[in-house]
Write a protein that holds these residues in place. Sequence first.
Motif, PDB file in Angstrom:
ATOM      1  N   CYS A 224     -12.784   9.281   0.769  1.00 27.21           N
ATOM      2  CA  CYS A 224     -11.729   8.860   1.691  1.00 27.21           C
ATOM      3  C   CYS A 224     -12.034   9.407   3.073  1.00 27.21           C
TER       4      CYS A 224
ATOM      5  N   TYR B   8      -1.783  12.479   8.631  1.00 32.33           N
ATOM      6  CA  TYR B   8      -1.677  11.329   7.734  1.00 32.33           C
ATOM      7  C   TYR B   8      -1.486  11.782   6.282  1.00 32.33           C
ATOM      8  N   CYS B   9      -2.277  12.770   5.860  1.00 33.51           N
ATOM      9  CA  CYS B   9      -2.179  13.248   4.471  1.00 33.51           C
ATOM     10  C   CYS B   9      -0.826  13.897   4.220  1.00 33.51           C
TER      11      CYS B   9
ATOM     12  N   ASP C 245      -8.570   7.533   8.829  1.00 35.01           N
ATOM     13  CA  ASP C 245      -8.009   6.190   8.665  1.00 35.01           C
ATOM     14  C   ASP C 245      -6.723   6.296   7.842  1.00 35.01           C
ATOM     15  N   GLY C 246      -5.577   6.067   8.495  1.00 36.93           N
ATOM     16  CA  GLY C 246      -4.299   6.196   7.806  1.00 36.93           C
ATOM     17  C   GLY C 246      -4.169   5.269   6.613  1.00 36.93           C
ATOM     18  N   ALA C 247      -4.687   4.048   6.727  1.00 34.66           N
ATOM     19  CA  ALA C 247      -4.611   3.098   5.618  1.00 34.66           C
ATOM     20  C   ALA C 247      -5.434   3.595   4.431  1.00 34.66           C
ATOM     21  N   ALA C 248      -6.583   4.207   4.713  1.00 31.17           N
ATOM     22  CA  ALA C 248      -7.413   4.757   3.637  1.00 31.17           C
ATOM     23  C   ALA C 248      -6.710   5.922   2.949  1.00 31.17           C
TER      24      ALA C 248
ATOM     25  N   ASP D 271      -3.442   6.289   2.669  1.00 30.81           N
ATOM     26  CA  ASP D 271      -2.390   5.703   1.830  1.00 30.81           C
ATOM     27  C   ASP D 271      -2.962   5.143   0.532  1.00 30.81           C
ATOM     28  N   ALA D 272      -4.106   4.472   0.635  1.00 25.74           N
ATOM     29  CA  ALA D 272      -4.732   3.909  -0.568  1.00 25.74           C
ATOM     30  C   ALA D 272      -5.148   5.023  -1.524  1.00 25.74           C
TER      31      ALA D 272
ATOM     32  N   GLY E 271       1.924  11.220   4.154  1.00 24.76           N
ATOM     33  CA  GLY E 271       1.814  10.406   2.946  1.00 24.76           C
ATOM     34  C   GLY E 271       2.307  11.138   1.709  1.00 24.76           C
TER      35      GLY E 271
ATOM     36  N   ASP F 244      -1.990   6.414  -3.174  1.00 27.84           N
ATOM     37  CA  ASP F 244      -1.500   5.462  -4.172  1.00 27.84           C
ATOM     38  C   ASP F 244      -2.297   5.600  -5.468  1.00 27.84           C
TER      39      ASP F 244
END
Length: 279
Positions: A66, A123-124, A70-73, A75-76, A127, A79
Amino acid sequence: MFEKGLLAGKRILVTGGGSGLGAAMGRRFVELGAELIICGRRLELLEATAAQLRGDFAGKVNAIRCDIRDGAAVDAMLDAIWRDAPLDVLVNNAAATFIAQTEQLSFRAADAILAPTLHGAMYCTLGAGKRWIEAGHKGVVLSILSTSTITGRAFTVPSAMAKSAILAMTRSLAVEWGPKGIRTVAIAPGAFPTPGASGQLRPEGRDEGWASRNPLGRVGEHGELANLASFLISESAGYINGEMVVQDGGAHLRGSGAEDLLQWSDAQWEQQRTARSKS
């Protein structure tokens, strides 16, 4: 020093956990009974570290590639982790830094430090916190910072800025998220040499007697940091919230650690910039 099952039942994510201090903390967490997840950008390194830990302790260790910039990464990744079970602990360890004359930094160079060190940690944290709060699940965020949050530090200004911002986040969320059962804590390590950090922060030409001038006359051992981290994320530290523990042998009481660089010549700085561009 600790009960063998101190961290039993805890699922812990360590960013930048494939090497250095991240790997040292992860090793201790597994030894104390935790389930460990390590993330970073170099999957081969992560998988090698995970395999070593599984072999040494027969614990549950997983590696996830990861890029936390990258915030989207992020989140993925979270998840995917939550599909198995919630995390209990997030360790914000991943960071970047190098020495440079601040006025010579390009925007791109500054962003290369701020992106993983500040944005990635944020981000982490956001999340994990969102997921914990939605589920009513308790959690702990441990961030690895720096004594530059106390003294400032010349020639690593973006890093000092990022670490200070994460300390502000730690203190702010202690109040906001504490009532929801989430603790936020931090460690400010001094010199705990690793190959990666030493290459960026202590290139040839820097003061070679710095370690002996520490009040304790030495650098830190990785196990010392790993033990402190283990305590802070455990239930034994359940009443510690919003605090940063300094672990540097008292070095910050004597100076910021950058004073020798004030004597560098323009030629030395040019040599350093050339070496960094080649790497």
